[in-house]
Design a protein around this motif. Sequence first.
Motif, PDB file in Angstrom:
ATOM      1  N   ARG A 126       7.494   5.459   8.272  1.00  0.00           N
ATOM      2  CA  ARG A 126       6.547   4.403   8.674  1.00  0.00           C
ATOM      3  C   ARG A 126       5.178   4.608   8.038  1.00  0.00           C
ATOM      4  O   ARG A 126       4.543   3.657   7.585  1.00  0.00           O
ATOM      5  CB  ARG A 126       6.426   4.347  10.203  1.00  0.00           C
ATOM      6  CG  ARG A 126       7.560   3.588  10.881  1.00  0.00           C
ATOM      7  CD  ARG A 126       7.250   3.318  12.348  1.00  0.00           C
ATOM      8  NE  ARG A 126       7.351   4.514  13.169  1.00  0.00           N
ATOM      9  CZ  ARG A 126       8.474   4.962  13.700  1.00  0.00           C
ATOM     10  NH1 ARG A 126       9.613   4.326  13.508  1.00  0.00           N
ATOM     11  NH2 ARG A 126       8.474   6.053  14.443  1.00  0.00           N
ATOM     12  N   MET A 127       4.707   5.861   7.999  1.00  0.00           N
ATOM     13  CA  MET A 127       3.398   6.120   7.384  1.00  0.00           C
ATOM     14  C   MET A 127       3.430   5.825   5.891  1.00  0.00           C
ATOM     15  O   MET A 127       2.485   5.245   5.351  1.00  0.00           O
ATOM     16  CB  MET A 127       2.960   7.563   7.633  1.00  0.00           C
ATOM     17  CG  MET A 127       2.498   7.814   9.045  1.00  0.00           C
ATOM     18  SD  MET A 127       1.750   9.441   9.272  1.00  0.00           S
ATOM     19  CE  MET A 127       3.138  10.539   8.954  1.00  0.00           C
ATOM     20  N   LEU A 128       4.515   6.210   5.231  1.00  0.00           N
ATOM     21  CA  LEU A 128       4.628   5.953   3.794  1.00  0.00           C
ATOM     22  C   LEU A 128       4.671   4.451   3.532  1.00  0.00           C
ATOM     23  O   LEU A 128       3.971   3.951   2.643  1.00  0.00           O
ATOM     24  CB  LEU A 128       5.865   6.660   3.234  1.00  0.00           C
ATOM     25  CG  LEU A 128       5.991   6.702   1.720  1.00  0.00           C
ATOM     26  CD1 LEU A 128       4.769   7.331   1.076  1.00  0.00           C
ATOM     27  CD2 LEU A 128       7.254   7.473   1.343  1.00  0.00           C
ATOM     28  N   ALA A 129       5.454   3.705   4.309  1.00  0.00           N
ATOM     29  CA  ALA A 129       5.544   2.248   4.125  1.00  0.00           C
ATOM     30  C   ALA A 129       4.197   1.570   4.389  1.00  0.00           C
ATOM     31  O   ALA A 129       3.776   0.682   3.636  1.00  0.00           O
ATOM     32  CB  ALA A 129       6.621   1.668   5.038  1.00  0.00           C
ATOM     33  N   ALA A 130       3.502   1.987   5.447  1.00  0.00           N
ATOM     34  CA  ALA A 130       2.189   1.401   5.758  1.00  0.00           C
ATOM     35  C   ALA A 130       1.190   1.715   4.647  1.00  0.00           C
ATOM     36  O   ALA A 130       0.362   0.866   4.287  1.00  0.00           O
ATOM     37  CB  ALA A 130       1.679   1.919   7.103  1.00  0.00           C
ATOM     38  N   SER A 131       1.271   2.913   4.109  1.00  0.00           N
ATOM     39  CA  SER A 131       0.368   3.283   3.017  1.00  0.00           C
ATOM     40  C   SER A 131       0.624   2.430   1.786  1.00  0.00           C
ATOM     41  O   SER A 131      -0.317   1.910   1.166  1.00  0.00           O
ATOM     42  CB  SER A 131       0.532   4.770   2.680  1.00  0.00           C
ATOM     43  OG  SER A 131       0.125   5.572   3.764  1.00  0.00           O
ATOM     44  N   VAL A 132       1.894   2.267   1.426  1.00  0.00           N
ATOM     45  CA  VAL A 132       2.234   1.433   0.262  1.00  0.00           C
ATOM     46  C   VAL A 132       1.719   0.009   0.461  1.00  0.00           C
ATOM     47  O   VAL A 132       1.191  -0.605  -0.469  1.00  0.00           O
ATOM     48  CB  VAL A 132       3.757   1.454  -0.008  1.00  0.00           C
ATOM     49  CG1 VAL A 132       4.154   0.399  -1.033  1.00  0.00           C
ATOM     50  CG2 VAL A 132       4.196   2.843  -0.466  1.00  0.00           C
ATOM     51  N   ASP A 133       1.837  -0.508   1.674  1.00  0.00           N
ATOM     52  CA  ASP A 133       1.330  -1.864   1.959  1.00  0.00           C
ATOM     53  C   ASP A 133      -0.167  -1.974   1.693  1.00  0.00           C
ATOM     54  O   ASP A 133      -0.662  -3.059   1.362  1.00  0.00           O
ATOM     55  CB  ASP A 133       1.627  -2.260   3.401  1.00  0.00           C
ATOM     56  CG  ASP A 133       3.094  -2.585   3.637  1.00  0.00           C
ATOM     57  OD1 ASP A 133       3.841  -2.765   2.644  1.00  0.00           O
ATOM     58  OD2 ASP A 133       3.499  -2.640   4.813  1.00  0.00           O
TER      59      ASP A 133
END
Length: 183
Positions: A121-128
Amino acid sequence: MSLGFVRPARPDDATEITRIQLSTWRTAYRTLLPRTILDGLDETWMADQWRAAITDPPTPRHRIMIAIEQADEDYVAGFAAAGPADEDALAPEEKPLADDVVAITDLLVEPRWGRRGHGSRMLAASVDLWRPDGFTTAVAWAYEKDAAMQKFLASAGWEPDGVTRALDVDDLLVPQLRLHAAI
């Protein structure tokens, strides 16, 4: 997968970020780094550094994200810190990376909350957030002996870029490899 969400860090998260960082390092890196280094880390100083990074980041593209575990109450379960690739993202004598490269400096989930989706979730939010910031590539360093981090990043499409370095930690050289991904 647990119930949880990711949000930007707030100044009052600095103490929890420090607690998670120390807990994770002392668990995951206890065989990689000298015990005297891990035991000697100054929690107050670290919390002050995290608070400053949250309240006064070097650029608007530097961000710290927090993973929240939702249970009977909410718990800070992990954090991710990233920003434009600077000299800390380089191997010795390497030329600067392009302006469109973001570097993850920390991506840690407290051991008791591991394998529950918080890292993803943190990686996906960061990419966003990275895409609108103009980043097209991300890099992150992992210790050569940190199979868990390498496996996690590989599962998200990251791969080694062939660059290595060794950190000098109390006269012990600790090898690292850099991973990258297109975003």
